[in-house]
Design a protein around this motif. Structure first.
Motif, PDB file in Angstrom:
ATOM      1  N   VAL A  33       0.991  -1.227   0.108  1.00 19.59           N
ATOM      2  CA  VAL A  33      -0.120  -0.031  -0.094  1.00 19.59           C
ATOM      3  C   VAL A  33       0.789   1.245  -0.047  1.00 19.59           C
ATOM      4  CG1 VAL A  33      -1.712   1.275   1.067  1.00 19.59           C
ATOM      5  CG2 VAL A  33      -1.902  -1.143   1.228  1.00 19.59           C
ATOM      6  N   ARG A  34       2.043   1.267   0.841  1.00 20.90           N
ATOM      7  CA  ARG A  34       2.861   2.554   0.980  1.00 20.90           C
ATOM      8  C   ARG A  34       4.257   1.724   1.257  1.00 20.90           C
ATOM      9  NH1 ARG A  34      -0.344   1.863   5.507  1.00 20.90           N
ATOM     10  NH2 ARG A  34       0.702   1.645   7.319  1.00 20.90           N
ATOM     11  N   PRO A  35       5.254   2.454   1.169  1.00 20.84           N
ATOM     12  CA  PRO A  35       6.594   2.001   1.593  1.00 20.84           C
ATOM     13  C   PRO A  35       6.518   1.587   3.062  1.00 20.84           C
ATOM     14  CG  PRO A  35       6.980   4.223   0.452  1.00 20.84           C
ATOM     15  CD  PRO A  35       5.493   3.737   0.601  1.00 20.84           C
ATOM     16  N   GLY A  36       6.877   0.257   3.173  1.00 15.50           N
ATOM     17  CA  GLY A  36       6.791  -0.353   4.481  1.00 15.50           C
ATOM     18  C   GLY A  36       5.528  -0.647   4.989  1.00 15.50           C
ATOM     19  N   GLY A  37       4.547  -0.631   4.181  1.00 14.48           N
ATOM     20  CA  GLY A  37       3.515  -0.764   4.616  1.00 14.48           C
ATOM     21  C   GLY A  37       2.639  -2.336   4.285  1.00 14.48           C
ATOM     22  N   PRO A  38       1.386  -2.665   4.549  1.00 10.98           N
ATOM     23  CA  PRO A  38       1.095  -3.946   4.117  1.00 10.98           C
ATOM     24  C   PRO A  38       0.883  -4.259   2.600  1.00 10.98           C
ATOM     25  CG  PRO A  38      -0.832  -2.505   5.173  1.00 10.98           C
ATOM     26  CD  PRO A  38       0.618  -1.758   5.258  1.00 10.98           C
ATOM     27  N   MET A  39       0.741  -5.500   2.332  1.00  9.59           N
ATOM     28  CA  MET A  39       0.507  -5.740   0.859  1.00  9.59           C
ATOM     29  C   MET A  39      -0.917  -5.224   0.520  1.00  9.59           C
ATOM     30  SD  MET A  39       3.147  -6.456  -0.406  1.00  9.59           S
ATOM     31  CE  MET A  39       2.855  -7.428  -1.918  1.00  9.59           C
ATOM     32  N   LEU A  40      -1.128  -4.539  -0.580  1.00  4.49           N
ATOM     33  CA  LEU A  40      -2.518  -4.399  -0.937  1.00  4.49           C
ATOM     34  C   LEU A  40      -3.397  -5.276  -0.889  1.00  4.49           C
ATOM     35  CD1 LEU A  40      -4.356  -1.915  -1.687  1.00  4.49           C
ATOM     36  CD2 LEU A  40      -3.987  -2.349  -4.150  1.00  4.49           C
ATOM     37  N   ALA A  41      -2.949  -6.472  -1.379  1.00  2.45           N
ATOM     38  CA  ALA A  41      -3.897  -7.501  -1.408  1.00  2.45           C
ATOM     39  C   ALA A  41      -4.576  -7.993   0.282  1.00  2.45           C
ATOM     40  CB  ALA A  41      -3.226  -8.916  -1.859  1.00  2.45           C
ATOM     41  N   ALA A  42      -3.788  -7.680   1.108  1.00  7.66           N
ATOM     42  CA  ALA A  42      -4.199  -8.111   2.517  1.00  7.66           C
ATOM     43  C   ALA A  42      -5.244  -7.142   3.020  1.00  7.66           C
ATOM     44  CB  ALA A  42      -3.089  -8.247   3.451  1.00  7.66           C
ATOM     45  N   VAL A  43      -5.281  -5.877   2.528  1.00  7.62           N
ATOM     46  CA  VAL A  43      -6.157  -4.923   2.946  1.00  7.62           C
ATOM     47  C   VAL A  43      -7.233  -4.538   1.950  1.00  7.62           C
ATOM     48  CG1 VAL A  43      -4.587  -4.045   4.651  1.00  7.62           C
ATOM     49  CG2 VAL A  43      -4.698  -3.177   2.502  1.00  7.62           C
ATOM     50  N   SER A  44      -7.243  -4.889   0.749  1.00  5.22           N
ATOM     51  CA  SER A  44      -8.252  -4.403  -0.208  1.00  5.22           C
ATOM     52  C   SER A  44      -9.696  -4.690   0.065  1.00  5.22           C
ATOM     53  CB  SER A  44      -7.684  -4.999  -1.409  1.00  5.22           C
ATOM     54  OG  SER A  44      -8.767  -4.811  -2.589  1.00  5.22           O
ATOM     55  N   ASP A  45     -10.562  -4.093  -0.280  1.00  8.68           N
ATOM     56  CA  ASP A  45     -11.865  -4.345  -0.066  1.00  8.68           C
ATOM     57  C   ASP A  45     -12.679  -5.290  -1.037  1.00  8.68           C
ATOM     58  OD1 ASP A  45     -12.198  -2.422   1.971  1.00  8.68           O
ATOM     59  OD2 ASP A  45     -12.734  -0.807   0.763  1.00  8.68           O
ATOM     60  N   HIS A  46     -11.912  -5.479  -1.910  1.00  6.65           N
ATOM     61  CA  HIS A  46     -12.218  -6.678  -3.083  1.00  6.65           C
ATOM     62  C   HIS A  46     -11.142  -7.462  -3.471  1.00  6.65           C
ATOM     63  CE1 HIS A  46     -10.453  -4.143  -6.190  1.00  6.65           C
ATOM     64  NE2 HIS A  46     -11.081  -3.185  -5.745  1.00  6.65           N
ATOM     65  N   PRO A  47     -11.279  -8.553  -3.811  1.00  5.41           N
ATOM     66  CA  PRO A  47     -10.190  -9.467  -4.224  1.00  5.41           C
ATOM     67  C   PRO A  47      -9.362  -8.915  -5.517  1.00  5.41           C
ATOM     68  CG  PRO A  47     -12.277 -10.702  -4.829  1.00  5.41           C
ATOM     69  CD  PRO A  47     -12.558  -9.347  -4.105  1.00  5.41           C
ATOM     70  N   LEU A  48      -8.034  -8.954  -5.381  1.00  4.39           N
ATOM     71  CA  LEU A  48      -7.257  -8.332  -6.350  1.00  4.39           C
ATOM     72  C   LEU A  48      -6.716  -9.927  -7.362  1.00  4.39           C
ATOM     73  CD1 LEU A  48      -4.710  -6.178  -4.492  1.00  4.39           C
ATOM     74  CD2 LEU A  48      -7.052  -5.634  -5.671  1.00  4.39           C
ATOM     75  N   PRO A  49      -6.393  -9.458  -8.738  1.00  3.27           N
ATOM     76  CA  PRO A  49      -5.802 -10.588  -9.507  1.00  3.27           C
ATOM     77  C   PRO A  49      -5.041 -11.494  -8.877  1.00  3.27           C
ATOM     78  CG  PRO A  49      -6.350  -8.528 -10.781  1.00  3.27           C
ATOM     79  CD  PRO A  49      -6.175  -8.238  -9.481  1.00  3.27           C
ATOM     80  N   ASP A  50      -4.936 -12.838  -9.180  1.00  2.00           N
ATOM     81  CA  ASP A  50      -4.041 -13.577  -8.727  1.00  2.00           C
ATOM     82  C   ASP A  50      -2.614 -13.416  -9.448  1.00  2.00           C
ATOM     83  OD1 ASP A  50      -3.053 -16.392  -7.452  1.00  2.00           O
ATOM     84  OD2 ASP A  50      -2.476 -16.505  -9.740  1.00  2.00           O
ATOM     85  N   PRO A  51      -1.524 -13.037  -8.628  1.00  2.44           N
ATOM     86  CA  PRO A  51       0.052 -12.607  -9.301  1.00  2.44           C
ATOM     87  C   PRO A  51      -0.029 -13.656 -10.416  1.00  2.44           C
ATOM     88  CG  PRO A  51      -0.080 -12.582  -6.899  1.00  2.44           C
ATOM     89  CD  PRO A  51      -1.349 -12.934  -7.339  1.00  2.44           C
ATOM     90  N   ALA A  52      -0.112 -14.839 -10.353  1.00  2.00           N
ATOM     91  CA  ALA A  52       0.320 -15.771 -11.485  1.00  2.00           C
ATOM     92  C   ALA A  52      -0.460 -15.674 -12.601  1.00  2.00           C
ATOM     93  CB  ALA A  52       0.426 -17.508 -10.778  1.00  2.00           C
ATOM     94  N   GLU A  53      -1.924 -15.897 -12.352  1.00  2.37           N
ATOM     95  CA  GLU A  53      -2.778 -15.399 -13.506  1.00  2.37           C
ATOM     96  C   GLU A  53      -2.258 -14.053 -14.271  1.00  2.37           C
ATOM     97  OE1 GLU A  53      -6.760 -17.182 -13.591  1.00  2.37           O
ATOM     98  OE2 GLU A  53      -6.427 -16.618 -11.381  1.00  2.37           O
ATOM     99  N   ALA A  54      -2.147 -12.980 -13.429  1.00  4.79           N
ATOM    100  CA  ALA A  54      -1.882 -11.712 -13.965  1.00  4.79           C
ATOM    101  C   ALA A  54      -0.523 -11.565 -14.801  1.00  4.79           C
ATOM    102  CB  ALA A  54      -1.551 -10.546 -12.929  1.00  4.79           C
TER     103      ALA A  54
END
Length: 286
Positions: A33-54
Motif C-alpha cells: 500500500v505504501r513504503p513499509g506498509g502492508p500488501m494491498l491484497a491483504a487490506v483491499s475491499d475486493h479481491p485482486l487478480p492472482d499474481p500468477a494469472e496476471a
C-alpha cells in the motif's frame, strides 16, 4: 514557470514509431500500500487478480500505424499490464499523443520502479468517474489528486460521442475536497472539455521537476493539474519514505488497467485499447 507548448527544442523520441525497442512489457501485479506498509491484497475491499494469472495474461503491446497499442490479453480477460521504459529519467518534460477507447482506464507513470508497481501516475482514466491529467500514487499510500471527474455524453442513438463533467453525487469515485486540495493548481473543467477531441488524438504534456517532484499536466495545451509531491498531506503518505523508495530518477510506463468488482467492464471495455504516439522527452536535469 510554464514551458511554451510550441517549443520543441531539445526533445528526443522515446518511441521509434516501428518497434517497441527500449520498452519492456510487465504484468499489472500489486505490491504494498505504501513504503513499509502492508500488501494491498491483504487490506483491499475486493479481491485482486492472482499474481500468477496476471503474469500469464499480462497486457499485449504492439505497434500499429505508428502508434503503441495496449490491450488486455485476451480481450475481456480482465487482466492488465504495463509497458515500461528501459531508460530511467530525472527531471524532464514529456510530450506525446494519446487515443484511448471508451471505456479504457490507462495512464502514464513517471518515476516508476522498473520491476514493481510503485510510482507516480498521470491518470488517463477515459471512463465513467475518471480523471485525465490528475494524479495517483501507486504504492505510495494511494493518494488521489484530481480537479474534476468525467463521464461520456451520448448522441441521439445512445453512443458516447463527447466528454462531460460528472455530477459528484453520481460518481463512483467522488471528487472530494481532500483530493482537490492536494493540487497546487487545478485546471478548469469547462476549458478541458472544450479542448478534448473525443475519438481522436489528444496531446498530453507532463513536466516532472525535483527529487520529490512538482508534476504539471496539460492536455491540448490546457492546464489540467499541478501537484507538489513534497507537500502532500494524505493518510499514510510519508514524503521521506517515498523518496527513499523512488529516488530522484525513475522509469516511464504506459498502463492497461485490470477490471475489478467496483467498475467491471466500465473500467476496461471488452476489446478496448489505449494508443500512444509521438512520444518524446526533453531532459531538464541540467
Amino acid at each position: 514557470m510554464d514551458v511554451d507548448g510550441d517549443d520543441e527544442t531539445g526533445f528526443r523520441p522515446l518511441f521509434d514509431g516501428r518497434t517497441l525497442d527500449g520498452w519492456l512489457p510487465a504484468p499489472r501485479v500489486y505490491g504494498s500500500v505504501r513504503p513499509g506498509g502492508p500488501m494491498l491484497a491483504a487490506v483491499s475491499d475486493h479481491p485482486l487478480p492472482d499474481p500468477a494469472e496476471a503474469a500469464a495474461h499480462a497486457a499485449v503491446w504492439r505497434v500499429e500505424d505508428g502508434a503503441i497499442v495496449g490491450e488486455q490479453d485476451a480481450p475481456g480477460s480482465g487482466f492488465g499490464g504495463y509497458l515500461v521504459s528501459e531508460e530511467a529519467f530525472g527531471d524532464f518534460e514529456l510530450r506525446l499523443q494519446m487515443k484511448p477507447d471508451w471505456p479504457a482506464d490507462t495512464g502514464v507513470m513517471v518515476r516508476r520502479l522498473r520491476d514493481s508497481w510503485e510510482g507516480l501516475q498521470v491518470l488517463v482514466d477515459h471512463r465513467r468517474s475518471g480523471s485525465i491529467g490528475g494524479f495517483y500514487g501507486n504504492g505510495l499510500a494511494g493518494f488521489h489528486a484530481v480537479p474534476f471527474a468525467i463521464d461520456a455524453g451520448l448522441d441521439g442513438d445512445g453512443r458516447p460521442d463527447r466528454l462531460v463533467q460528472q455530477d459528484p453525487a453520481t460518481s463512483v469515485e467522488p471528487i472530494t475536497p481532500e483530493k482537490r486540495a492536494l493540487l497546487a493548481r487545478a485546471g478548469d473543467a469547462d476549458a478541458f472539455l472544450a479542448a478534448w477531441r473525443f475519438g481522436d488524438w489528444n496531446d498530453l504534456r507532463v513536466r516532472c521537476v525535483g527529487a520529490l517532484p512538482v508534476l504539471t499536466t496539460w492536455v491540448n495545451d490546457v492546464l489540467v493539474a499541478e501537484l507538489d509531491v513534497a507537500a502532500i498531506t494524505w493518510p499514510g503518505f510519508d514524503a521521506e519514505a517515498v523518496l527513499d523508495v523512488l529516488g530522484p530518477r525513475g522509469h516511464i510506463a504506459f498502463e492497461v488497467h485490470d477490471n475489478d468488482p467496483l467498475l467491471g467492464e466500465e473500467r476496461w471495455g471488452v476489446g478496448a485499447a489505449c494508443r500512444w504516439r509521438d512520444v518524446r522527452l526533453r531532459d531538464l536535469s541540467g
